[in-house]
Design an enzyme around this catalytic site. Structure first.
Site, mmCIF file in Angstrom:
data_model
loop_
_atom_site.group_PDB
_atom_site.id
_atom_site.type_symbol
_atom_site.label_atom_id
_atom_site.label_comp_id
_atom_site.label_asym_id
_atom_site.label_seq_id
_atom_site.Cartn_x
_atom_site.Cartn_y
_atom_site.Cartn_z
ATOM 1 N N ASP A 43 0.826 -1.206 0.000
ATOM 2 C CA ASP A 43 0.000 0.000 0.000
ATOM 3 C C ASP A 43 0.861 1.257 0.000
ATOM 4 O OD1 ASP A 43 -2.605 1.411 0.485
ATOM 5 O OD2 ASP A 43 -1.585 1.962 2.353
ATOM 6 N N GLU A 94 1.201 -0.264 -5.158
ATOM 7 C CA GLU A 94 0.257 0.815 -5.390
ATOM 8 C C GLU A 94 1.092 2.096 -5.411
ATOM 9 O OE1 GLU A 94 -3.460 3.326 -3.568
ATOM 10 O OE2 GLU A 94 -1.853 2.547 -2.330
#
Length: 633
Positions: free
Chosen positions: A313, A366
């Site tokens: 993330d 990401e």
């Protein structure tokens, strides 16, 4: 019980493990630190708190009394350890830490393998791992899979809100296994991706504010329940990816923040140590023990829980020292730049570890900027990720689809620009949870027009994603056109599947997944420019795009998209070969809830150069629809 003058050798752990931990090279520190139940009874506790004046373990076994079970310092390692004979599996515990300033802190165990159910937050002594896996065949296949050229269609799931009991209770992992696995397989997905399952106190964080990096959330059951779920997925032929958050951690006083009275896991200077957007702390990637902690967390999820990969993330927030900061709010690196050199080193170490020790396991970044070579090997100067989310493709596509079709002709480049960079990275095309929250509305809610046009646009968007080069990711609920924005507080609106239009969206997604998986031309060269060629990318006046997808053996599929509600008769496109072409997909089919305009399922090519190709097809283009055609066998 009082600390002994001589360090008991049975509590010290392996000197080699301790040395590697302090060097930042121990990726299995969870076998050293934490609470370890002994076969003969009792528990050995170890915790890293180098700046503490004293450390005790307190828990349900000693009345939470800090005087009962003090730990002893293991010297320069910074580790405190002790054996507690009256502690047992299932007991709750914390560490009572007296800092150098004399202030007493009570902290949960950073290496806890189980935690108390929220809103409580104590650590729990976990049983030794004795789960018997039945996924050896899957792991062998995974190790041999050529993932670069294989289909990958990911169903992104938040475990607490996919489906619930009628009274609102969460499903356990075993209950989810019985329902989610067959559903995902029926829709044709190859993988599940779980939003973070690490323990977190706040439901509204969706798991992105992790407080226990080695413990699955007690919301859904025990560690063995999660292992059962992953095992069941593998036995059914479904991969499982985990969303993992090494970029920041919450500032809760009972967790990692200022763990031993000092900035231990984070930076002391807030210009380096605070994530202003989220009110969280940033890991100090330059500290060896912190690197060991994070590498060990990744290793634990892959080794102990058999996950098939990690989606990392917020990578951009890790890479840039000035991420979301104004001038004067950040410190440059030693060369005067804004790159976080320690984070770069950590990410390369992480990807080297995953690809080196877990055959076939994947890592996904990401990453929302133009940082180069995110998904290129470390030995070539890249960060080493397997794949990167294409945020540019997502933003351009959703911006275009949100427009009234009347004006799309003026924004044609939003749909064609992606091919300018499509092969610079190994891209995943995400339509993720981030696009259906915080007032953004659902996917179908973004679509313009009346309800008929909204459903047609959604079917077209799904086809655009599935036929564009790149692996695929779709967040739950979008596969059947959920109207309401996603909320972690309730299950998906499953009652909508009683309506034909929503069933139609589910059917088209299922058939698109089937064509994507079964036709090599649709996936083999997802990351290679040789797998894609425009037939015509210039017809902005009609808002039509047409292209070819090719397999390694030269076989091809033809894709044509009409982004307006106007039917286009006798629309001619070039094709590489003469022959009869079958309509594999027509998103306007009545079967999917469309108007059933099309080409009768088959159309014949005629000779003659057209669009620099040796043959051509004269097509009827349905409104707001995608056609996928292939030569008949």
């Amino acid at each position: 019980m009082s600390p002994k003058n001589v360090r008991p050798p049975e509590i010290a752990g392996s000197p080699q493990d301790t040395y590697l931990f302090n060097e930042g090279r121990n990726s299995q520190t969870y076998r050293l630190l934490g609470a370890h139940a002994q076969t003969a009874g009792g528990v050995v506790f170890r915790v890293w708190a180098p700046n503490a004046r004293s450390v005790s373990v307190i828990g349900s076994f000693n009345g939470w009394n800090g005087a009962s079970d003090p730990l002893v310092s293991l010297g320069d390692s910074g580790i405190w350890a002790g054996y507690v004979g009256h502690a047992a599996v299932g007991d709750l515990y914390r560490f009572e830490i007296v800092a150098a300033d004399g202030y007493r802190r009570v902290k949960s165990d950073p290496y806890a393998r189980e935690c108390e159910l929220r809103p409580a937050n104590a650590s729990r002594v976990a049983a030794p791992d004795c789960y018997r896996w039945n996924d050896a065949a899957w792991l062998r296949r995974r190790a041999q899979t050529d993932w670069l050229h294989a289909p990958m269609s990911i169903y992104e799931v938040h475990a607490g809100s996919w489906m619930r009991h009628p009274d609102g209770r969460l499903y356990s992992w075993r209950e989810l296994a019985a329902r989610l696995i067959p559903y995902a397989l029926e829709q044709g997905f190859t993988h599940l991706e779980l939003l973070p399952v690490s323990e977190h106190p706040l439901d509204e964080s969706w798991g992105y504010q992790t407080t226990a990096y080695f413990a699955p959330s007690a919301r859904y059951g025990t560690p063995d329940d999660l292992k059962f779920f992953v095992d069941a997925c593998h036995q059914a032929g479904l991969g499982v990816l985990l969303d993992w958050v090494p970029g920041h951690f919450p500032a809760d006083e009972w967790a990692l923040a200022r763990f031993d009275g000092s900035a231990l896991y984070e930076h002391e200077d807030p210009r380096l140590g605070l994530q202003l957007d989220w009110g969280t702390c940033i890991f100090n990637y330059g500290r060896h023990e912190v690197k060991s902690f994070l590498l060990s967390s990744a290793h634990c999820w892959l080794a102990e829980y058999h996950f098939d990969g990690l989606r990392v993330d917020a990578v951009a927030s890790m890479l840039y020292l000035d991420y979301s900061r104004k001038p004067g709010e950040w410190l440059p690196n030693r060369f005067g730049g804004r790159e976080n050199l320690d984070a770069i080193d950590f990410l390369r170490q992480l990807n080297t570890l995953v690809h080196g020790e877990f055959a076939g396991a994947l890592t996904f970044a990401e990453e929302s900027t133009a940082w180069p070579m995110v998904s290129r090997p470390v030995n070539l100067g890249g960060l080493g990720f397997s794949m990167k989310w294409s945020m540019g493709w997502m933003n351009d596509s959703l911006r275009y689809f949100h427009r009234d079709p009347l004006y799309r002709r003026w924004h044609h480049n939003e749909m064609t620009f992606g091919q300018m960079y499509a092969y610079s990275e190994n891209f995943v095309l995400p339509l993720s949870h981030d696009e259906v929250v915080h007032g953004k509305g659902s996917l179908i809610g973004k679509m313009p027009g009346d309800n008929w046009q909204r459903f047609a646009n959604l079917r077209l968007l799904l086809a655009w994603q599935m036929t564009t080069p790149g692996k695929k990711l779709l967040f739950m609920g979008s596969e059947f056109g959920q109207w309401r924005e996603w909320s972690e507080q309730r299950e998906l609106d499953w009652a909508l599947l009683g309506e034909a239009r929503h069933v139609g969206v589910l059917r088209v997604l299922r058939d698109l997944n089937g064509v994507y998986r079964e036709r090599p031309a649709m996936h083999e060269l997802d990351f290679d420019a040789a797998g894609f060629a425009w037939i015509d990318c210039h017809d902005a006046d009609h808002s039509v795009l047409s292209w070819l997808r090719r397999a390694r053996d030269g076989r091809f599929v033809v894709v044509v998209c009409n982004f307006t509600p106007q039917v286009r008769e006798h629309y001619r496109i070039g094709v590489p070969q003469l022959g009869d072409y079958a309509e594999l997909i027509n998103t306007d089919s009545a079967f999917y809830g469309g108007s059933n305009v099309g080409n009768g399922g088959r159309v014949s090519a005629v000779p003659g150069n057209w669009m620099h190709l040796p043959a051509s097809l004269s097509l009827t283009l349905p409104p707001l629809a995608c056609l996928v055609l292939a030569l008949c066998d």
